[in-house]
Design a protein around this motif. Structure first.
Motif, PDB file in Angstrom:
ATOM      1  N   ASP A  83       0.832  -1.209   0.000  1.00 20.82           N
ATOM      2  CA  ASP A  83       0.000   0.000   0.000  1.00 20.82           C
ATOM      3  C   ASP A  83       0.865   1.257   0.000  1.00 20.82           C
ATOM      4  N   ARG A  84       1.993   1.198   0.662  1.00 21.06           N
ATOM      5  CA  ARG A  84       2.828   2.385   0.832  1.00 21.06           C
ATOM      6  C   ARG A  84       3.805   2.602  -0.332  1.00 21.06           C
ATOM      7  N   PHE A  85       4.502   1.543  -0.750  1.00 19.77           N
ATOM      8  CA  PHE A  85       5.559   1.697  -1.754  1.00 19.77           C
ATOM      9  C   PHE A  85       5.232   1.076  -3.110  1.00 19.77           C
ATOM     10  N   GLY A  86       4.157   0.294  -3.177  1.00 23.56           N
ATOM     11  CA  GLY A  86       3.787  -0.338  -4.429  1.00 23.56           C
ATOM     12  C   GLY A  86       4.357  -1.741  -4.552  1.00 23.56           C
ATOM     13  N   PRO A  87       3.700  -2.596  -5.344  1.00 28.72           N
ATOM     14  CA  PRO A  87       4.145  -3.993  -5.459  1.00 28.72           C
ATOM     15  C   PRO A  87       5.472  -4.168  -6.190  1.00 28.72           C
ATOM     16  N   ARG A  88       5.821  -3.252  -7.086  1.00 32.12           N
ATOM     17  CA  ARG A  88       7.056  -3.406  -7.869  1.00 32.12           C
ATOM     18  C   ARG A  88       8.289  -3.374  -6.971  1.00 32.12           C
ATOM     19  N   LEU A  89       8.439  -2.322  -6.185  1.00 35.57           N
ATOM     20  CA  LEU A  89       9.605  -2.210  -5.306  1.00 35.57           C
ATOM     21  C   LEU A  89       9.567  -3.261  -4.201  1.00 35.57           C
ATOM     22  N   THR A  90       8.371  -3.530  -3.680  1.00 34.80           N
ATOM     23  CA  THR A  90       8.245  -4.498  -2.588  1.00 34.80           C
ATOM     24  C   THR A  90       8.683  -5.886  -3.043  1.00 34.80           C
ATOM     25  N   TYR A  91       8.242  -6.281  -4.228  1.00 33.61           N
ATOM     26  CA  TYR A  91       8.614  -7.603  -4.736  1.00 33.61           C
ATOM     27  C   TYR A  91      10.112  -7.676  -5.049  1.00 33.61           C
ATOM     28  N   THR A  92      10.638  -6.608  -5.625  1.00 28.80           N
ATOM     29  CA  THR A  92      12.063  -6.587  -5.970  1.00 28.80           C
ATOM     30  C   THR A  92      12.926  -6.845  -4.745  1.00 28.80           C
ATOM     31  N   TRP A  93      12.674  -6.104  -3.674  1.00 29.78           N
ATOM     32  CA  TRP A  93      13.493  -6.243  -2.471  1.00 29.78           C
ATOM     33  C   TRP A  93      13.264  -7.575  -1.770  1.00 29.78           C
ATOM     34  N   LEU A  94      12.024  -8.075  -1.804  1.00 26.56           N
ATOM     35  CA  LEU A  94      11.754  -9.364  -1.174  1.00 26.56           C
ATOM     36  C   LEU A  94      12.525 -10.483  -1.870  1.00 26.56           C
ATOM     37  N   LEU A  95      12.530 -10.462  -3.197  1.00 27.55           N
ATOM     38  CA  LEU A  95      13.242 -11.486  -3.953  1.00 27.55           C
ATOM     39  C   LEU A  95      14.756 -11.414  -3.740  1.00 27.55           C
TER      40      LEU A  95
END
Length: 461
Positions: A83-95
């Motif tokens: 919700d805060r940073f968007g799925p693109r950045l969140t997924y990138t860092w998680l991976l």
């Protein structure tokens, strides 16, 4: 304020990679597939690990619990991050960050270090929330259940594929390359982690947060609420009893799937006398049903929603979950392999349809806090797996533990009816559904909006 230009079709646009919605769909399911593959990559090799590290039954049970425990917290946090940073950045860092413990488990030398790495690997299980979030913001109400279920189902497929691929990778290192068994399972996990790392970089390069661009630019243009408002909606979602009902429901389906992924190979080795490769193949049959079963659950949710509204989606969820519980009890009593395998497949079918049915409901609970709702409900899956894990570390025989779980799943199915929607929500959902159908029928009349100048220049860079 709702995001615009969501895709009204999945299958007819399936290969149109120029569409950001379709790119997000393919990247999200593939990323989740790899996360699931790495998350449970060690499970089919546990017989080798158990022998090398001299693990007891109780220690194996603790490792099962550890693999899913931290994911509860990770999923709660990841929804807020989306919700805060968007799925693109969140997924990138998680991976990228999640790949480190996957590779790092190769340094485990005793039960304690193995347990720590198994715990840390569980963080990548939060990838599910981002997958569901990304497809929810990219697809319209008439097809969102199908898109959510398919992306998640194909991602969950990694849990089945890993059951027979990892023993093959292990065999490659040991038989072809001449490594010892101790080195072979460690090298296998390094391969799985490295692929996750590279996929994180690809996710950043080839996706965007929403149909019209990334959250940062959309907020700057006034097309999305501020991050401060997103924080407030998180607590609103936490106070909604329907979210917690779905939390338990998802624990009764996805939590069970995680449990079976962890124990299936050992179950077939210990109770049916199969070897490592054969047990992995039997265990894989459960996960491979994700190829279509979860999609079927989502499609059915959309069909029930088209005919009976949001109440129809909830009714379908109850039916699928109730049948799952009955099928699990039936499987637990099988002692002949020829009967156990069909029973496992039937049980898998209803388990994954229940998961698809759950996330055909989730996008309609609170549109302003989609990440929070998806995160809490997703965490329920892992909480269910943690609770189930205690049965398998106790003195109870595993068939009895599965019978108990089947009864609990059947009872939990009635909680679906606690998810209710008022008249206004039903009317809004119906209006959105009709609008989406009209857009689908007249695609040329409603083209996807052009990106902003800032986005256009960034994409061309």
């Amino acid at each position: 304020m709702e995001l615009q230009n969501k895709s009204t079709s999945l299958w007819s646009n399936f290969f149109k990679l120029s569409m950001p919605q379709i790119r997000a769909f393919h990247m999200s399911w593939f990323a989740f597939f790899l996360c699931f593959f790495a998350w449970f990559g060690i499970a089919p090799l546990m017989a080798v690990v158990r022998d090398e590290l001299s693990l007891t039954k109780e220690q194996v049970g603790w490792s099962i619990i550890a693999s899913v425990a931290v994911t509860v917290l990770a999923r709660l946090a990841i929804g807020w991050l989306c919700d805060r940073f968007g799925p693109r950045l969140t997924y990138t860092w998680l991976l990228v960050l999640g790949s480190l413990p996957v590779m790092g488990i190769g340094f485990a030398h005793d039960f304690q270090t193995f347990l720590i790495f198994r715990l840390l690997i569980g963080v990548i299980g939060a990838s599910f929330v981002i997958t569901q979030y990304h497809t929810s913001v990219m697809f319209a109400p008439n097809v969102v259940g199908t898109a959510n279920a398919t992306s998640a189902g194909w991602g969950n497929l990694g849990g089945g594929v890993t059951q027979f691929v990892m023993p093959l990778v292990f065999a490659l290192f040991v038989t072809v390359m001449g490594f010892s068994a101790a080195v072979g399972w460690r090298a296998s996990m390094v391969v799985a982690g490295a692929i996750c790392f590279l996929t994180g970089l690809a996710y950043y390069r080839f996706t965007q947060d929403a149909p019209d661009g990334n959250f940062k630019e959309l907020r700057a243009a006034g097309k999305m609420p501020s991050t401060k408002k997103a924080n407030g909606e998180f607590w609103t979602a936490c106070r909604d009893y329907r979210v917690w009902a779905l939390f338990v429901v998802y624990g009764a389906c996805f939590g069970i799937e995680l449990t079976i992924n962890n124990i299936a190979a050992l179950y077939f080795i210990d109770y049916f006398g199969l070897g490592l490769a054969a047990a992995g193949a039997m265990a894989a049959s459960f996960g491979l049903m994700n190829l279509f079963a979860r999609t079927l659950g989502g499609i059915s949710g959309d069909k029930f929603g088209a005919k009976w509204g949001l109440r129809g989606r909830v009714t379908w969820l109850f039916i699928a979950l109730f049948c799952e519980g009955i099928a699990l009890m039936f499987f637990s009593q099988m002692t002949a392999l020829a009967v156990a395998l069909p029973a496992l497949i039937l049980f898998s079918l209803f388990t994954q349809m229940s998961e698809g049915a759950t996330f055909s409901v989730v996008p309609f609970v609170n549109k302003k806090a989609l990440g929070a709702v998806a995160g809490i409900v997703g965490a329920g899956g892992n909480a269910g797996a943690v609770a189930a894990g205690f049965l398998f570390k106790s003195s109870i025989e595993w068939p009895t533990a599965l019978l108990i779980l089947g009864g609990l799943v059947t009872a939990s199915s009635f909680l679906a009816f606690a998810v209710r929607f008022d008249t206004e929500a039903e009317a809004e959902a119906k209006e959105d559904f009709v609008t989406a159908i009209k857009k689908k029928q007249l695609p040329a009349a409603r083209p996807i909006a052009q990106p902003t100048l800032e986005l256009e220049s960034a994409l061309n860079a």
